[in-house]
Design a protein around this motif. Structure first.
Motif, PDB file in Angstrom:
ATOM      1  N   MET A 107      13.207 -64.605 -34.283  1.00 20.52           N
ATOM      2  CA  MET A 107      14.146 -65.499 -33.594  1.00 20.52           C
ATOM      3  C   MET A 107      14.411 -66.726 -34.467  1.00 20.52           C
ATOM      4  N   GLU A 108      15.685 -67.019 -34.660  1.00 19.34           N
ATOM      5  CA  GLU A 108      16.033 -68.167 -35.490  1.00 19.34           C
ATOM      6  C   GLU A 108      15.729 -69.449 -34.738  1.00 19.34           C
ATOM      7  N   ASN A 109      15.347 -70.454 -35.499  1.00 21.13           N
ATOM      8  CA  ASN A 109      15.029 -71.735 -34.890  1.00 21.13           C
ATOM      9  C   ASN A 109      16.147 -72.727 -35.136  1.00 21.13           C
ATOM     10  N   PHE A 110      16.789 -73.153 -34.082  1.00 23.01           N
ATOM     11  CA  PHE A 110      17.866 -74.124 -34.203  1.00 23.01           C
ATOM     12  C   PHE A 110      17.497 -75.370 -33.428  1.00 23.01           C
ATOM     13  N   ALA A 111      18.085 -76.477 -33.843  1.00 27.12           N
ATOM     14  CA  ALA A 111      17.865 -77.733 -33.132  1.00 27.12           C
ATOM     15  C   ALA A 111      18.559 -77.648 -31.776  1.00 27.12           C
ATOM     16  N   GLU A 112      17.992 -78.339 -30.821  1.00 25.17           N
ATOM     17  CA  GLU A 112      18.578 -78.397 -29.481  1.00 25.17           C
ATOM     18  C   GLU A 112      19.581 -79.551 -29.455  1.00 25.17           C
ATOM     19  N   PRO A 113      20.773 -79.339 -28.879  1.00 30.85           N
ATOM     20  CA  PRO A 113      21.750 -80.435 -28.843  1.00 30.85           C
ATOM     21  C   PRO A 113      21.204 -81.635 -28.055  1.00 30.85           C
ATOM     22  N   GLU A 114      21.335 -82.804 -28.645  1.00 33.94           N
ATOM     23  CA  GLU A 114      20.960 -84.026 -27.935  1.00 33.94           C
ATOM     24  C   GLU A 114      22.228 -84.820 -27.683  1.00 33.94           C
ATOM     25  N   ILE A 115      22.307 -85.431 -26.500  1.00 29.39           N
ATOM     26  CA  ILE A 115      23.510 -86.175 -26.138  1.00 29.39           C
ATOM     27  C   ILE A 115      23.548 -87.469 -26.951  1.00 29.39           C
ATOM     28  N   ALA A 116      24.704 -87.720 -27.568  1.00 28.10           N
ATOM     29  CA  ALA A 116      24.883 -88.905 -28.406  1.00 28.10           C
ATOM     30  C   ALA A 116      25.824 -89.894 -27.719  1.00 28.10           C
ATOM     31  N   ALA A 117      25.757 -91.121 -28.156  1.00 30.13           N
ATOM     32  CA  ALA A 117      26.562 -92.191 -27.546  1.00 30.13           C
ATOM     33  C   ALA A 117      28.059 -91.907 -27.649  1.00 30.13           C
ATOM     34  N   ASP A 118      28.479 -91.225 -28.722  1.00 30.27           N
ATOM     35  CA  ASP A 118      29.918 -90.987 -28.889  1.00 30.27           C
ATOM     36  C   ASP A 118      30.374 -89.634 -28.348  1.00 30.27           C
ATOM     37  N   ASP A 119      29.506 -88.951 -27.606  1.00 30.80           N
ATOM     38  CA  ASP A 119      29.899 -87.686 -26.980  1.00 30.80           C
ATOM     39  C   ASP A 119      30.872 -87.931 -25.834  1.00 30.80           C
ATOM     40  N   HIS A 120      31.686 -86.919 -25.557  1.00 31.50           N
ATOM     41  CA  HIS A 120      32.593 -86.958 -24.404  1.00 31.50           C
ATOM     42  C   HIS A 120      31.861 -86.286 -23.248  1.00 31.50           C
ATOM     43  N   VAL A 121      31.564 -87.050 -22.209  1.00 27.42           N
ATOM     44  CA  VAL A 121      30.775 -86.519 -21.095  1.00 27.42           C
ATOM     45  C   VAL A 121      31.531 -86.649 -19.778  1.00 27.42           C
ATOM     46  N   LEU A 122      31.292 -85.678 -18.923  1.00 29.64           N
ATOM     47  CA  LEU A 122      31.891 -85.639 -17.598  1.00 29.64           C
ATOM     48  C   LEU A 122      30.756 -85.364 -16.631  1.00 29.64           C
ATOM     49  N   GLY A 123      30.718 -86.114 -15.540  1.00 29.66           N
ATOM     50  CA  GLY A 123      29.647 -85.904 -14.572  1.00 29.66           C
ATOM     51  C   GLY A 123      28.676 -87.069 -14.613  1.00 29.66           C
ATOM     52  N   SER A 124      27.656 -86.978 -13.787  1.00 32.18           N
ATOM     53  CA  SER A 124      26.744 -88.104 -13.655  1.00 32.18           C
ATOM     54  C   SER A 124      25.602 -88.003 -14.661  1.00 32.18           C
ATOM     55  N   ALA A 125      25.253 -89.143 -15.235  1.00 24.09           N
ATOM     56  CA  ALA A 125      24.201 -89.190 -16.257  1.00 24.09           C
ATOM     57  C   ALA A 125      22.873 -88.680 -15.698  1.00 24.09           C
ATOM     58  N   GLY A 126      22.675 -88.810 -14.392  1.00 24.46           N
ATOM     59  CA  GLY A 126      21.430 -88.365 -13.780  1.00 24.46           C
ATOM     60  C   GLY A 126      21.448 -86.915 -13.328  1.00 24.46           C
ATOM     61  N   ALA A 127      22.497 -86.179 -13.680  1.00 22.68           N
ATOM     62  CA  ALA A 127      22.616 -84.782 -13.238  1.00 22.68           C
ATOM     63  C   ALA A 127      21.444 -83.967 -13.777  1.00 22.68           C
ATOM     64  N   PRO A 128      20.925 -83.042 -12.947  1.00 21.07           N
ATOM     65  CA  PRO A 128      19.769 -82.258 -13.365  1.00 21.07           C
ATOM     66  C   PRO A 128      20.061 -81.220 -14.453  1.00 21.07           C
ATOM     67  N   VAL A 129      21.326 -80.825 -14.618  1.00 21.53           N
ATOM     68  CA  VAL A 129      21.670 -79.780 -15.582  1.00 21.53           C
ATOM     69  C   VAL A 129      22.663 -80.346 -16.599  1.00 21.53           C
ATOM     70  N   THR A 130      22.358 -80.176 -17.885  1.00 27.06           N
ATOM     71  CA  THR A 130      23.274 -80.616 -18.940  1.00 27.06           C
ATOM     72  C   THR A 130      23.872 -79.393 -19.622  1.00 27.06           C
ATOM     73  N   VAL A 131      25.193 -79.370 -19.687  1.00 26.76           N
ATOM     74  CA  VAL A 131      25.905 -78.286 -20.345  1.00 26.76           C
ATOM     75  C   VAL A 131      26.659 -78.879 -21.532  1.00 26.76           C
ATOM     76  N   VAL A 132      26.385 -78.355 -22.718  1.00 21.98           N
ATOM     77  CA  VAL A 132      27.096 -78.788 -23.926  1.00 21.98           C
ATOM     78  C   VAL A 132      27.947 -77.621 -24.394  1.00 21.98           C
ATOM     79  N   GLU A 133      29.227 -77.899 -24.641  1.00 22.15           N
ATOM     80  CA  GLU A 133      30.110 -76.877 -25.191  1.00 22.15           C
ATOM     81  C   GLU A 133      30.615 -77.324 -26.552  1.00 22.15           C
ATOM     82  N   TYR A 134      30.560 -76.410 -27.508  1.00 25.67           N
ATOM     83  CA  TYR A 134      31.241 -76.592 -28.782  1.00 25.67           C
ATOM     84  C   TYR A 134      32.496 -75.748 -28.682  1.00 25.67           C
TER      85      TYR A 134
END
Length: 180
Positions: free
Chosen positions: A1-28
């Motif tokens: 299994m390849e090892n990749f870094a996990e996406p971390e939310i950055a200050a300049d990301d475009h986000v929708l939804g509440s910061a306290g949401a239990p589930v984070t979905v990142v789309e490229y």
């Protein structure tokens, strides 16, 4: 299994939804990719189904070899973001019939009442190239090899139809949050 870094939310990301949401979905995603356009509809549906449970992040991953207008469309989205209208532009760019040539992008900007001179200058001058390249580099680091590529709470969702896996992962994340 390849090892990749996990996406971390950055200050300049475009986000929708509440910061306290239990589930984070990142789309490229790539605005010219037909699968990304289909995915946008499903993402909207999930945000409607789980309004308080999902923090959605969109990152640019234009695949210019396949999609000649993808990078310019990403510039347009970033230029709209600079004027506070990222998500409105995102919606317009990902419409199934959306055209991404400069005239069409300017027409979208006009529809959103953006400062057209600034928008045109930024898009044609590639004002956001560094931000877009940074998204792409981060995507490659995270193991992105096609678009759309989704991560739910850091787990990469693979498969031909990632949205089935995406929906399952979101439901599981919501259930875990409710149980916790």
């Amino acid at each position: 299994m390849e090892n990749f870094a996990e996406p971390e939310i950055a200050a300049d990301d475009h986000v929708l939804g509440s910061a306290g949401a239990p589930v984070t979905v990142v789309e490229y995603g790539d605005y010219e990719c037909p699968f990304c356009r289909g995915a946008a509809r499903d993402v909207r549906r999930m945000l409607d189904l789980y309004p308080d449970s999902i923090l959605f992040v969109f990152r640019n991953f234009p695949i210019t070899q396949l999609h000649p207008h993808a990078e310019q469309a990403a510039e347009a989205a970033e230029a709209a973001a600079a004027q506070g209208r990222f998500w409105e532009m995102y919606e317009l760019l990902l419409q199934p019939s959306s055209r991404l040539d400069l005239d069409s992008l300017l027409s979208h900007a006009r529809d959103l009442s953006l400062d057209l001179d600034r928008f045109r200058r930024e898009v044609t001058g590639r004002a956001y190239a560094a931000k877009i390249e940074s998204d792409v580099r981060e995507g490659v680091r995270n193991g992105v090899n096609a678009t759309p590529k989704f991560y739910v709470d850091g787990e990469r969702i693979d498969g031909k139809f990632p949205l089935e896996g995406l929906e399952d992962a979101i439901r599981a994340g919501v259930r875990a949050a409710d149980a916790g």
